[in-house]
Enzyme design. Sequence first.
Site, PDB file in Angstrom:
ATOM      1  N   SER D  24      -9.392  -4.505  -8.909  1.00 41.79           N
ATOM      2  CA  SER D  24      -8.977  -5.352  -7.795  1.00 41.79           C
ATOM      3  C   SER D  24      -8.980  -4.593  -6.466  1.00 41.79           C
ATOM      4  O   SER D  24      -8.549  -3.455  -6.383  1.00 41.79           O
ATOM      5  CB  SER D  24      -7.574  -5.893  -8.066  1.00 41.79           C
ATOM      6  N   LYS D  48      -9.879  -9.357  -5.451  1.00 42.84           N
ATOM      7  CA  LYS D  48      -8.875  -8.814  -4.535  1.00 42.84           C
ATOM      8  C   LYS D  48      -7.543  -9.515  -4.762  1.00 42.84           C
ATOM      9  O   LYS D  48      -7.500 -10.726  -5.011  1.00 42.84           O
ATOM     10  CB  LYS D  48      -9.353  -9.051  -3.096  1.00 42.84           C
ATOM     11  N   GLY D  75      -2.974  -3.044   2.917  1.00 42.68           N
ATOM     12  CA  GLY D  75      -1.880  -3.976   3.149  1.00 42.68           C
ATOM     13  C   GLY D  75      -2.154  -5.332   2.530  1.00 42.68           C
ATOM     14  O   GLY D  75      -1.679  -6.352   3.003  1.00 42.68           O
ATOM     15  N   LEU D  76      -2.911  -5.307   1.443  1.00 40.28           N
ATOM     16  CA  LEU D  76      -3.154  -6.522   0.664  1.00 40.28           C
ATOM     17  C   LEU D  76      -3.686  -7.693   1.493  1.00 40.28           C
ATOM     18  O   LEU D  76      -3.333  -8.853   1.263  1.00 40.28           O
ATOM     19  CB  LEU D  76      -1.870  -6.910  -0.095  1.00 40.28           C
ATOM     20  N   ASN D 130      -0.022  -7.794 -10.193  1.00 45.20           N
ATOM     21  CA  ASN D 130       0.178  -6.524  -9.488  1.00 45.20           C
ATOM     22  C   ASN D 130       1.643  -6.426  -9.105  1.00 45.20           C
ATOM     23  O   ASN D 130       2.104  -7.150  -8.229  1.00 45.20           O
ATOM     24  CB  ASN D 130      -0.726  -6.492  -8.246  1.00 45.20           C
ATOM     25  N   CYS D 133       4.140  -3.964  -5.450  1.00 46.10           N
ATOM     26  CA  CYS D 133       4.376  -4.254  -4.040  1.00 46.10           C
ATOM     27  C   CYS D 133       5.862  -4.401  -3.763  1.00 46.10           C
ATOM     28  O   CYS D 133       6.652  -4.665  -4.658  1.00 46.10           O
ATOM     29  CB  CYS D 133       3.585  -5.469  -3.603  1.00 46.10           C
ATOM     30  N   ILE D 194      -4.135   2.774 -14.104  1.00 47.29           N
ATOM     31  CA  ILE D 194      -3.079   2.870 -13.112  1.00 47.29           C
ATOM     32  C   ILE D 194      -3.521   2.220 -11.793  1.00 47.29           C
ATOM     33  O   ILE D 194      -4.704   2.142 -11.512  1.00 47.29           O
ATOM     34  CB  ILE D 194      -2.686   4.345 -12.824  1.00 47.29           C
ATOM     35  N   GLY D 268     -12.988   1.205  -9.772  1.00 49.58           N
ATOM     36  CA  GLY D 268     -12.546   0.883  -8.422  1.00 49.58           C
ATOM     37  C   GLY D 268     -13.362   1.570  -7.342  1.00 49.58           C
ATOM     38  O   GLY D 268     -14.476   1.142  -7.001  1.00 49.58           O
TER      39      GLY D 268
END
Lengths: 227, 227, 306, 306
Positions: D24, D48, D75-76, D130, D133, D194, D268
């Site tokens: 992601s 994403k 920052g997503l 996820n 956060c 991870i 990734g």
Amino acid sequence: MLRVNEGIDPLLRRPFSICGTTDGEIALILYKIAGHGTEILSGKKAGEKLSVMGPLGQGFTLPGQNEKAVLVAGGIGIAPLYFLACALKDNQMEFMSGFDTSGNIISPEKIAGRSINISIATDDGSEGYSGMVTGLLDEYLDKNIYEKDSIIIYACGPSAMLKKVSSIAACREIPCQVSMEALMACGLGACQGCAVKVFPQNDLTLYRHVCKDGPVFPAHIIDWGAI
Amino acid sequence: MLRVNEGIDPLLRRPFSICGTTDGEIALILYKIAGHGTEILSGKKAGEKLSVMGPLGQGFTLPGQNEKAVLVAGGIGIAPLYFLACALKDNQMEFMSGFDTSGNIISPEKIAGRSINISIATDDGSEGYSGMVTGLLDEYLDKNIYEKDSIIIYACGPSAMLKKVSSIAACREIPCQVSMEALMACGLGACQGCAVKVFPQNDLTLYRHVCKDGPVFPAHIIDWGAI
Amino acid sequence: MNRSPDLRVTLGPLEMKNPVMTASGTFGYGCEFESLVDLNLLGGIVVKGLSLKPMAGNPVPRIAETPAGMLNAIGLANIGVNEFIEKKLPWLRGIDTSVIVNIYGHSTDEYEDLAKAFKGVEGVAALEVNISCPNVEMGGMVFGKDPALSARVTERVVKNTDKPVIVKLTPNVTDIGALARAVEESGADIISLINTLTGMAIDIERRRPKLANVSGGLSGPAIKPVALYQVWQAVNSVKIPVIGIGGIIDYRDALEFLIAGAKAVQVGTANFVNPRATMDIIEGLKGYCIEKGIDDINRIIGSLNI
Amino acid sequence: MNRSPDLRVTLGPLEMKNPVMTASGTFGYGCEFESLVDLNLLGGIVVKGLSLKPMAGNPVPRIAETPAGMLNAIGLANIGVNEFIEKKLPWLRGIDTSVIVNIYGHSTDEYEDLAKAFKGVEGVAALEVNISCPNVEMGGMVFGKDPALSARVTERVVKNTDKPVIVKLTPNVTDIGALARAVEESGADIISLINTLTGMAIDIERRRPKLANVSGGLSGPAIKPVALYQVWQAVNSVKIPVIGIGGIIDYRDALEFLIAGAKAVQVGTANFVNPRATMDIIEGLKGYCIEKGIDDINRIIGSLNI
Ligand SMILES: Cc1cc2nc3c(=O)[nH]c(=O)nc-3n(C[C@H](O)[C@H](O)[C@H](O)COP(=O)(O)OP(=O)(O)OC[C@H]3O[C@@H](n4cnc5c(N)ncnc54)[C@H](O)[C@@H]3O)c2cc1C
Ligand SMILES: Cc1cc2nc3c(=O)[nH]c(=O)nc-3n(C[C@H](O)[C@H](O)[C@H](O)COP(=O)(O)OP(=O)(O)OC[C@H]3O[C@@H](n4cnc5c(N)ncnc54)[C@H](O)[C@@H]3O)c2cc1C
Ligand SMILES: Cc1cc2nc3c(=O)[nH]c(=O)nc-3n(C[C@H](O)[C@H](O)[C@H](O)COP(=O)(O)O)c2cc1C
Ligand SMILES: Cc1cc2nc3c(=O)[nH]c(=O)nc-3n(C[C@H](O)[C@H](O)[C@H](O)COP(=O)(O)O)c2cc1C
Ligand code: FES
Ligand code: FES
């Protein structure tokens, strides 16, 4: 996006502008040594093969028939502008380029065949106009003030210079396209690493991506305050 | 210890044997491509400078006046033995060397000036003795059985081969020196990475360090069961 | 300004001629590097971790290379505290640098005994307490992962020593700030971090771990960003001085840690790559100060603009 | 044996044609790589991370290169769940691969809402949660660092979805095994790990953090040893399948994770270095199986000899 080395050092690709093509086949890349990656690159020998991904993103939009293109370069920012200049006729453009000192002047015409007339500015006055290239731009625009409707500015260089050019263009209400720099990872619009802040649009997105939406943007959409 | 590359890829130095010197100045290094580091090394051009740290550790102890040296090499293990051979007279030694196949035979005499007579063994029988070099050793020792008191064996090669040579020497009660391999980090006896297990001595230490105490060890002190 | 800048730093009770030390386990007992490094130039030498009794260490292979790093599972092989004091320390006393002794025990009692072993012993500038080893009392749980246990060890050492106490933290925790605070409250004079990150590598041909010990500690440039972050966290969590460790190979790396607020740094894995790394870093720091017109290295420490 | 080996893997309720997925945040919404990668060859595409509302992300600079790795603090930034379902998913449905949706919320309620948003939505093979956060309910503490919080989020998602649930763990914790068990007990079908290690880098010329966000997530080859160790720990802690992520750039790296027991892997940062990395890895795995005479990739998974 160029991979300067197989292996992991450096890990990421480096973005470079295409500065010329021969028979639509060979892309000339012009670079200056900025750090580790470009230093390795400078050690490459003619004939060595490197992995290149591109061309990527959006280039300059060519001027209209009656528009005069004013090309403003800062340092290595001359690379994409030279490529643009190759697509223009001599009488259709005005090319000006700033460097810190005469020793660092880059003359791409030595690389490709065509010779192009470039006005030089140096910060230390060691050659050409003494001062920043934005001074040269101001001077030129002052002289050609009545032409403003038919002028379009193309700029590439350090962010601070682009900001200045952009504000000059905005004051004089001249359309301006800037080619922005940013640190990049993917080059494909996937990682969102190369974001550049733009003024909020209808769709509320506040960032554009230099790699995909750019590197060339209309100067007025960039939020220069964030740079 | 050779640094194959400036920078971080690969990070650690690689250990190599000195295989010859010219005027006490130039150390010849002989290597085979085992992985990443040696592959990079193979791309180096004549004249390129690399950082070398050495010579390090303990080399072979030369044979006494009346001792006959039997040199047993496995693959690239020929490198340090060749250097040893250079210090010996032709009639003072017997040099045998094993390779997997004729195509992989390394002939260091082509690198330095002197020509040395080496008996070859190949695992696949494509040249010389058919089988492992330890077979050649056995054969030689059988033939020269009455000389045993004056024979001394020097071996370098893969651990499995050294183990075999060592056991042959132990059975026949012939003194034997082995040059061991180990992964190394510091090369100075500081990190304790290159440990090799030895039979407990008075001082109770169970490990010796290939980089500092070795790479050459008397075969009988090594705890071959741990290898 | 071309005068040589002042590189002296003061870490609580510990004064050093410059902020560059060697990291424990990567510089032996100092003597191994004698022929390559002018040891008198170093800010400090931290010796290999010492236990009460000599230890042989783990089976081999003990090291493996990884991208921009290495794994080690040396198993704290060392000559033991007595032999160190008898055979290594007298020689080290002749070097004009701060000799710091790294200690580790398998129980709080052992830590106490180690502290006592150095009581009144001259030529030791400080004790560095490595709390990243398995605790036999608690069935192998690592002391340094638990704030309460770390505090207990710190207290015992502090009570039984006449030397400045540095506590060295492990990065393999959820909250490095909590750990740093626990150690500060228990009387540590200085904190050093990071020790290695736990890692593993597999030989795909033999389908076996590359280390006989299966897992090991990751060090080298690969871990620098993690180390820098944790050092910065520690600096913001405590008032006592912090020593930065992890992936430093040149003066630029050292500067990152100093700018983040570390009062000094330790150089580990880099000693293997370039045995003169510490000397080169000291020279590099000088050069940077001169270039920037900085006359005292302390003006750089903690100067991060956020 | 020269037949093409069987690369299919089954992760609880999730079946994949091969064990190689994209991670992601490194592969956009898939379409960005269309011209370079035959997406139909991939085992899976993880898109994403999506939030309820679109997010613009952090100020720039958002990335920095580090030794054998990179830091990111994107920052997503994402288009939000609705636009994803409307504009991206229809196109993704046309690709013959398992499309996995990565979600994150700032509260347990948001996680529940995200799960509900995909209820009954076709073309989504699984949800990847996820939990790395910041949790607004708890004043910014990260969900994924606390086993109890992680469990609560997992439960809420599991209860409100008709899809297999993958929970993605953060490595920045003291005990990854405890976290894995907590998530397993709360009903997760699969664990992936991870996520990035927290790190930092400083520009020594300007004495400023290289990331506007100060700290960021470290990814790439540098973290592979840490990732492999944690995956191996997770595999030994739970019965549900584990997906290995972290520093995989070629098939050899992927094999390390499979041998350690991961049922599949995600790639990734490598996508940035070599956009065809996933395809190359799939080819490499085939080649390895053929060379070793292995007809089914499952015979490699968990085959580590200790
Ligand atoms: C769209 C685009 C086109 C470009 N075209 C050219 C070109 O034609 N010729 C040329 O010489 N350079 C060009 N650049 C800049 C070039 O990419 C960087 O100089 C190069 O990536 C630096 O790599 P390095 O490893 O040498 O430097 P590093 O060691 O990575 O960094 C050295 C310094 O350069 C800065 N830097 C690094 N990467 C970039 C980047 N992507 N953009 C701006 N600054 C950066 C860093 O902040 C640092 O201060 C272009 C950049 C972009 C975004
Ligand atoms: C004292 C000593 C002297 C040596 N002399 C020579 C020499 O003269 N010529 C020569 O070609 N080689 C010599 N070697 C071996 C050489 O050091 C290794 O082949 C080299 O380090 C491999 O590096 P690499 O990066 O190519 O391989 P890597 O990619 O690191 O590894 C590839 C394979 O080689 C093995 N290997 C790696 N390092 C070593 C090592 N230090 N010892 C043994 N196996 C290793 C690995 O286990 C792996 O299977 C010597 C080794 C020692 C310890
Ligand atoms: C081979 C080796 C041995 C080590 N031994 C010790 C030790 O005995 N005690 C200790 O506190 N740290 C030990 N360390 C950890 C280092 O002191 C240091 O904290 C770590 O390596 C990170 O720094 P670096 O990246 O500069 O190497 C060792 C590290 C290595 C690589
Ligand atoms: C630029 C970037 C963006 C990322 N975005 C996300 C994300 O949105 N959601 C997520 O769960 N992980 C995200 N990650 C983490 C990756 O999915 C992956 O867990 C991590 O990068 C480790 O794998 P790698 O070393 O192969 O990159 C991101 C990583 C990078 C580098
Ligand atoms: S570089 Fe990845 S989005 Fe632009
Ligand atoms: S390589 Fe460090 S002790 Fe031998």
